[in-house]
Design a protein around this motif. Sequence first.
Motif, short mmCIF file in Angstrom:
data_model
loop_
_atom_site.label_atom_id
_atom_site.label_comp_id
_atom_site.label_asym_id
_atom_site.label_seq_id
_atom_site.Cartn_x
_atom_site.Cartn_y
_atom_site.Cartn_z
N GLU A 1 50.71 64.48 60.77
CA GLU A 1 51.75 63.45 60.74
C GLU A 1 52.10 63.09 59.29
OE1 GLU A 1 52.89 59.34 63.14
OE2 GLU A 1 50.79 59.99 63.04
N LEU A 2 51.10 63.03 58.43
CA LEU A 2 51.37 62.78 57.01
C LEU A 2 52.27 63.86 56.42
CD1 LEU A 2 47.94 61.68 55.46
CD2 LEU A 2 50.01 60.30 55.65
N LEU A 3 51.96 65.12 56.73
CA LEU A 3 52.75 66.22 56.18
C LEU A 3 54.20 66.17 56.65
CD1 LEU A 3 50.12 69.09 56.48
CD2 LEU A 3 51.10 68.22 54.35
N THR A 4 54.41 65.83 57.91
CA THR A 4 55.78 65.78 58.41
C THR A 4 56.57 64.62 57.82
OG1 THR A 4 55.10 64.53 60.38
CG2 THR A 4 55.18 66.91 60.58
N LYS A 5 55.86 63.57 57.38
CA LYS A 5 56.54 62.41 56.80
C LYS A 5 56.83 62.59 55.31
CE LYS A 5 56.56 59.56 60.40
NZ LYS A 5 57.81 59.09 61.04
N PHE A 6 55.92 63.25 54.59
CA PHE A 6 56.01 63.25 53.13
C PHE A 6 56.43 64.59 52.52
CE2 PHE A 6 53.35 59.49 53.69
CZ PHE A 6 53.90 58.63 52.76
N LEU A 7 56.24 65.69 53.23
CA LEU A 7 56.53 66.99 52.63
C LEU A 7 57.92 67.46 53.04
CD1 LEU A 7 54.98 68.92 50.80
CD2 LEU A 7 54.30 70.21 52.83
N ILE A 8 58.76 67.70 52.05
CA ILE A 8 60.13 68.15 52.30
C ILE A 8 60.11 69.59 52.77
CG2 ILE A 8 62.38 68.57 51.23
CD1 ILE A 8 61.67 66.36 49.22
N ARG A 9 60.92 69.91 53.75
CA ARG A 9 60.99 71.29 54.24
C ARG A 9 61.46 72.23 53.12
NH1 ARG A 9 63.05 70.12 60.00
NH2 ARG A 9 61.16 70.42 61.25
N ASP B 1 53.00 79.67 51.20
CA ASP B 1 53.91 79.95 50.09
C ASP B 1 55.31 79.37 50.25
OD1 ASP B 1 51.90 81.48 48.83
OD2 ASP B 1 52.44 83.22 50.03
N TYR B 2 55.64 78.88 51.45
CA TYR B 2 56.99 78.37 51.70
C TYR B 2 56.98 76.90 52.13
CZ TYR B 2 58.27 83.29 51.48
OH TYR B 2 58.46 84.60 51.07
N GLY B 3 55.81 76.29 52.18
CA GLY B 3 55.74 74.89 52.58
C GLY B 3 56.05 74.70 54.05
N ARG B 4 56.67 73.58 54.36
CA ARG B 4 57.06 73.28 55.75
C ARG B 4 58.34 74.03 56.08
NH1 ARG B 4 58.84 67.78 56.88
NH2 ARG B 4 59.17 68.56 58.98
N ILE C 1 45.57 61.41 48.66
CA ILE C 1 45.87 61.43 47.23
C ILE C 1 46.58 62.73 46.85
CG2 ILE C 1 44.83 61.50 44.92
CD1 ILE C 1 42.59 59.69 46.09
N ALA C 2 46.05 63.87 47.33
CA ALA C 2 46.66 65.16 47.03
C ALA C 2 48.10 65.22 47.54
CB ALA C 2 45.83 66.29 47.63
N LEU C 3 48.34 64.66 48.72
CA LEU C 3 49.68 64.68 49.30
C LEU C 3 50.66 63.84 48.49
CD1 LEU C 3 51.56 65.46 51.68
CD2 LEU C 3 50.80 63.37 52.81
N LEU C 4 50.27 62.63 48.13
CA LEU C 4 51.17 61.77 47.35
C LEU C 4 51.45 62.37 45.98
CD1 LEU C 4 50.11 58.09 48.14
CD2 LEU C 4 51.92 59.46 49.16
N GLN C 5 50.45 63.02 45.39
CA GLN C 5 50.68 63.67 44.09
C GLN C 5 51.61 64.87 44.24
OE1 GLN C 5 46.58 64.21 42.74
NE2 GLN C 5 46.68 62.34 41.53
N GLN C 6 51.45 65.64 45.31
CA GLN C 6 52.35 66.77 45.57
C GLN C 6 53.79 66.27 45.75
OE1 GLN C 6 52.21 70.17 45.76
NE2 GLN C 6 54.38 70.18 46.32
N ALA C 7 53.94 65.13 46.41
CA ALA C 7 55.27 64.58 46.67
C ALA C 7 55.85 63.87 45.45
CB ALA C 7 55.20 63.61 47.85
N GLY C 8 55.10 63.81 44.35
CA GLY C 8 55.58 63.15 43.14
C GLY C 8 55.55 61.64 43.23
N ILE D 1 60.69 75.03 69.20
CA ILE D 1 60.91 74.85 67.76
C ILE D 1 59.56 74.48 67.16
CG2 ILE D 1 62.03 73.51 65.95
CD1 ILE D 1 63.97 75.31 67.30
N VAL D 2 59.11 75.26 66.20
CA VAL D 2 57.79 75.06 65.60
C VAL D 2 57.95 74.56 64.18
CG1 VAL D 2 55.64 76.18 64.92
CG2 VAL D 2 56.80 76.88 67.03
N ASP D 3 57.29 73.45 63.88
CA ASP D 3 57.21 72.93 62.51
C ASP D 3 55.94 73.53 61.91
OD1 ASP D 3 57.40 71.53 60.17
OD2 ASP D 3 57.57 69.57 61.09
#
Length: 250
Positions: free
Chosen positions: A110-118, A44-47, A151-158, A37-39
Motif C-alpha cells: 500500500e505504501l508503494l502504491t501511494k508514494f512510488l510514481i509509475r 528496473d522499471y519501478g511500478r 525511511i527508504a521509501l520517503l527518501q526514494q520519493a524525494g 490489470i496487475v500493478d
Amino acid sequence: MSSRPSSKKRAEKIELRVSHQPGFVLHSYPYKETSLIVDLFSRDYGRIALVAKGAKRPHSRLRSVLQTFQPLNVAWSGRAEVKTMTNAEWVGGMLPVEKSALLCGFYLNELLTKFLIRGEPAPSLFQDYVSTLNQLAHGASAAIALRQFEIALLQQAGLLGDLNFCTVSGAQVREQLRYIVNPEAGVQPAQIFESGPVVIGKTLRDMSAKDYSDPTTQSQSKQLMRYLLQYHLQGQTLKTRQILIDLQKL
C-alpha cells in the motif's frame, strides 16, 4: 513546410519489449471478463501497469502465479501506458510471508502504491522491499523492518533527506541535542519549528544507521514516521497502517 512528429511522439510509438524482469505483484483487479490489470513492482522499471489477458480463466497458468509476495520473472510489451504481460514465472528462493506478517506485507504494498510514481526506476528500493519481505518471513521485528522501509521509501520519493545533518547549520546532528524533522525542510533545531515530534540527535543517527537497539530510538522513530507519513499522505488513509497501529505492530 513538411510537418515531422516530435521526438516525444516518436518515442511513444516505439514498442517496449521487456523479458526476464524480476518483480512482485502489488495489487491486481479484474479487467473485462477474463483478464486482470496487475500493478507490478519491477526491479528496473519501478511500478508498472500490465494487463494479464485470460488470467481469470480457471485453467490459466497465470492464475496461480500472479500472487502477492511471490518473486517472479515477468515479460511484457506494448506502446501504451498499460502494457501487455507476455509471460510470468515464479522463481522461488524466498520463504512465504505468512500469518501476522501478511498484513505487514500488504502495508508495504500500500505504501508503494501511494508514494512510488509509475515508471520511475527504483532498483535500490526494490532490494529494500525484498530484504523487508525476507525479514518478515524470518520472524524479525515487524516494527523495525517496516520503519527501515518507510525511511527508504520517503527518501526514494524525494520526501526525506539525510537524517545525519541539520539543514540550518549544515553540521552533523549532535546526539544530545533536540531536533524536529520539518517535512518540507528536513532536520532542524527543535526551537525553530515547534510542530511535529521532537527527537534527540541520537535517534536520527540511529535511524540513519538502521540501529534500533535503543528503546528511545524505537519510540521516537515510531512517532516521527507516523507524523511524516501522515503529512505527505495529505489526508489519504492507509487501511493496513491503521490496523497495524491498532494491533501495536507499528
